[in-house]
Scaffold this active site. Structure first.
Site, mmCIF file in Angstrom:
data_model
loop_
_atom_site.group_PDB
_atom_site.id
_atom_site.type_symbol
_atom_site.label_atom_id
_atom_site.label_comp_id
_atom_site.label_asym_id
_atom_site.label_seq_id
_atom_site.Cartn_x
_atom_site.Cartn_y
_atom_site.Cartn_z
ATOM 1 N N HIS A 115 -6.157 -7.309 -0.431
ATOM 2 C CA HIS A 115 -6.372 -5.889 -0.732
ATOM 3 C C HIS A 115 -5.634 -5.483 -2.004
ATOM 4 O O HIS A 115 -4.553 -6.006 -2.290
ATOM 5 C CB HIS A 115 -5.879 -5.017 0.429
ATOM 6 C CG HIS A 115 -6.504 -5.347 1.752
ATOM 7 N ND1 HIS A 115 -5.921 -6.230 2.641
ATOM 8 C CD2 HIS A 115 -7.656 -4.929 2.328
ATOM 9 C CE1 HIS A 115 -6.694 -6.321 3.724
ATOM 10 N NE2 HIS A 115 -7.745 -5.551 3.559
ATOM 11 N N TYR A 132 -3.958 -12.007 8.598
ATOM 12 C CA TYR A 132 -4.116 -11.544 9.979
ATOM 13 C C TYR A 132 -4.621 -12.589 10.956
ATOM 14 O O TYR A 132 -4.808 -12.284 12.131
ATOM 15 C CB TYR A 132 -4.988 -10.277 9.974
ATOM 16 C CG TYR A 132 -4.345 -9.254 9.062
ATOM 17 C CD1 TYR A 132 -3.188 -8.589 9.475
ATOM 18 C CD2 TYR A 132 -4.799 -9.037 7.767
ATOM 19 C CE1 TYR A 132 -2.532 -7.720 8.629
ATOM 20 C CE2 TYR A 132 -4.145 -8.169 6.909
ATOM 21 C CZ TYR A 132 -3.009 -7.511 7.342
ATOM 22 O OH TYR A 132 -2.340 -6.668 6.509
ATOM 23 N N ASP A 149 -2.471 -10.390 -2.540
ATOM 24 C CA ASP A 149 -3.038 -10.008 -1.245
ATOM 25 C C ASP A 149 -4.540 -9.752 -1.426
ATOM 26 O O ASP A 149 -5.005 -9.398 -2.511
ATOM 27 C CB ASP A 149 -2.349 -8.730 -0.743
ATOM 28 C CG ASP A 149 -2.749 -8.334 0.666
ATOM 29 O OD1 ASP A 149 -2.015 -8.679 1.603
ATOM 30 O OD2 ASP A 149 -3.809 -7.669 0.840
ATOM 31 N N HIS A 191 0.819 -1.220 0.000
ATOM 32 C CA HIS A 191 0.000 0.000 0.000
ATOM 33 C C HIS A 191 0.850 1.265 0.000
ATOM 34 O O HIS A 191 0.307 2.369 -0.041
ATOM 35 C CB HIS A 191 -0.943 0.026 1.208
ATOM 36 C CG HIS A 191 -1.941 -1.088 1.211
ATOM 37 N ND1 HIS A 191 -2.786 -1.326 0.153
ATOM 38 C CD2 HIS A 191 -2.213 -2.054 2.137
ATOM 39 C CE1 HIS A 191 -3.551 -2.381 0.432
ATOM 40 N NE2 HIS A 191 -3.223 -2.844 1.620
ATOM 41 N N ASP A 236 -4.232 -12.954 3.625
ATOM 42 C CA ASP A 236 -5.539 -12.495 4.128
ATOM 43 C C ASP A 236 -6.682 -12.908 3.199
ATOM 44 O O ASP A 236 -7.839 -12.564 3.451
ATOM 45 C CB ASP A 236 -5.557 -10.974 4.396
ATOM 46 C CG ASP A 236 -4.804 -10.146 3.380
ATOM 47 O OD1 ASP A 236 -4.406 -10.692 2.339
ATOM 48 O OD2 ASP A 236 -4.626 -8.934 3.620
HETATM 49 C C1 SP5 Z 1 -1.060 -5.137 3.988
HETATM 50 C C2 SP5 Z 1 -2.529 -5.172 4.243
HETATM 51 O O1 SP5 Z 1 -3.147 -6.223 4.128
HETATM 52 N N1 SP5 Z 1 -3.092 -4.028 4.655
HETATM 53 C C3 SP5 Z 1 -4.487 -4.006 4.874
HETATM 54 C C4 SP5 Z 1 -4.910 -2.770 5.554
HETATM 55 C C5 SP5 Z 1 -6.386 -2.813 5.747
HETATM 56 N N2 SP5 Z 1 -6.758 -2.091 6.899
HETATM 57 C C6 SP5 Z 1 -8.154 -1.917 7.017
HETATM 58 C C7 SP5 Z 1 -8.476 -1.657 8.420
HETATM 59 C C8 SP5 Z 1 -9.945 -1.595 8.616
HETATM 60 C C9 SP5 Z 1 -10.256 -1.592 10.038
HETATM 61 N N3 SP5 Z 1 -11.265 -2.547 10.337
HETATM 62 C C10 SP5 Z 1 -12.415 -1.953 10.907
HETATM 63 C C11 SP5 Z 1 -13.417 -2.967 11.325
HETATM 64 C C12 SP5 Z 1 -14.622 -2.236 11.833
HETATM 65 N N4 SP5 Z 1 -15.642 -3.137 12.213
HETATM 66 ZN ZN ZN Z 2 -4.118 -7.231 2.671
#
Ligand code: SP5
Ligand code: ZN
Length: 338
Positions: free
Chosen positions: A192, A320, A190, A156, A281
């Protein structure tokens, strides 16, 4: 296969991410890599620890070629004793501001998930160093397959806007270094979208980028990852995205993976090196995602990738569920070496 890993990742241990004003436990934790290392060792792989920068000057140059040097210098020089989060985001309307570090971080950061911890630079630069070492092992023909197991992740992190738990784009470090030796394909699997990697190479034809991910209407990074993003200028038609709905199974993922590989390997591209941004993930048990891939599928995924017969660097991104991440990685690594 060589497996490099970064014990220095322990230096970076964010506690909190903030979503909609709520303070949540941070998902990107040292246990992730500790579990991967334990599983690899249990499967009798030898791991080579990367502790420090052997390519210091060269690494700095590569990092400053893929990222805005102002960001790099700032991250490197800012020393904090407490976690640092952005408070205001600079969208580029005015010159870079100075003043409180929380304001300065807003010049370069996109979200409230990616704090700077007292030793973030040391951890991030070790992961970037490992990625450069991996690329150099390929470039010098010492290895055809190198996996980098470490954190923080990188995909990212874009030219001058970082976020999503990422600080330095490790896959881009490897890809940029190898681009001096031949055309490079980066495949991001990934969960994302690999928005940082896309941003860095968007105008380049010497590094082809492709990402398979959750549709950004639904998931992070939200503002990038559509299939209409195809590159620009010399990089036109050198970027491809596969945004997917929730619930994707092994059987549904496999033909998409094959399409992505066919696109990467087409005659106009002819890649000589492959970089995989590997996020685990996509697993059915991941706490922040919604794909349904199984542990056994990672072996098949990797075997499919190995059919390209390209010298390959695998760089770890997300994933995760710290209980299964190691087993998933072992399956992947075993499939790759087939
Ligand atoms: C490297 C990678 O996989 N980064 C991913 C970052 C995604 N972060 C998103 C965080 C969202 C927070 N979750 C909120 C849940 C609310 N119920
Ligand atoms: Zn990710």
């Amino acid at each position: 296969m060589t497996i490099l890993y970064t014990p220095n990742h322990h230096l970076h241990h964010p506690q909190h991410e903030i979503f909609n004003g709520e303070v949540l436990a941070h998902a990107e934790v040292p246990d992730r890599v500790d579990n991967m290392v334990a599983a690899l060792q249990a499967a009798e792989y030898d791991l080579e620890a990367v502790n420090e920068a052997t390519y210091e000057g060269q690494l700095q140059a590569v990092i400053e070629q893929i990222h805005d040097p102002r960001y790099v210098h700032w991250l490197q020089q800012t020393s904090v004793t407490e976690p640092l989060y952005p408070s205001v985001f600079n969208h580029g309307e005015t010159a870079l501001v100075h003043g409180h570090p929380s304001i300065q971080w807003g010049n370069f950061c996109t979200d409230l998930f990616t704090p700077i911890m007292p030793q973030t630079w040391s951890a991030a630069v070790t992961m970037a160093e490992a990625s450069l070492q991996a690329a150099e092992l390929l470039a010098s023909h010492q290895q055809r397959l190198v996996t980098v197991v470490g954190r923080p992740p990188g995909h990212h992190a874009g030219k001058s806007r970082v976020g999503g738990y990422c600080y330095l784009n490790n896959a881009a470090v490897a890809a940029h270094h190898l681009s001096a030796h031949g055309r490079v394909a980066v495949l991001d699997v990934d969960y994302h979208h690999g928005n940082g990697t896309q941003d860095i190479f968007y105008e380049r034809a010497d590094v082809i980028t492709c990402s398979i991910h959750a549709h950004p209407d639904r998931k992070f990074p939200y503002f990038a990852g559509l299939d209409t993003e195809i590159g620009t200028g010399p990089g036109l038609n050198c970027n491809r995205n596969f945004p997917l709905p929730a619930g994707i199974t092994d059987q549904e993922y496999q033909p998409i993976l094959e399409s992505a590989l066919a696109w990467l390997a087409q005659p106009q591209h002819q890649p000589e090196y492959l970089i995989i941004s590997l996020g685990l993930d996509t697993h059915e048990s991941d706490p922040i995602a919604d794909f349904q891939l199984t542990t056994a599928y990672y072996r098949q995924m990797a075997t499919t990738l190995s059919d390209l017969h390209l010298p390959t660097v695998v760089v770890l991104e997300g994933g995760y569920n710290t209980k299964v991440i190691g087993e998933n990685l072992v399956n992947f690594v075993q499939g790759l070496a087939n």
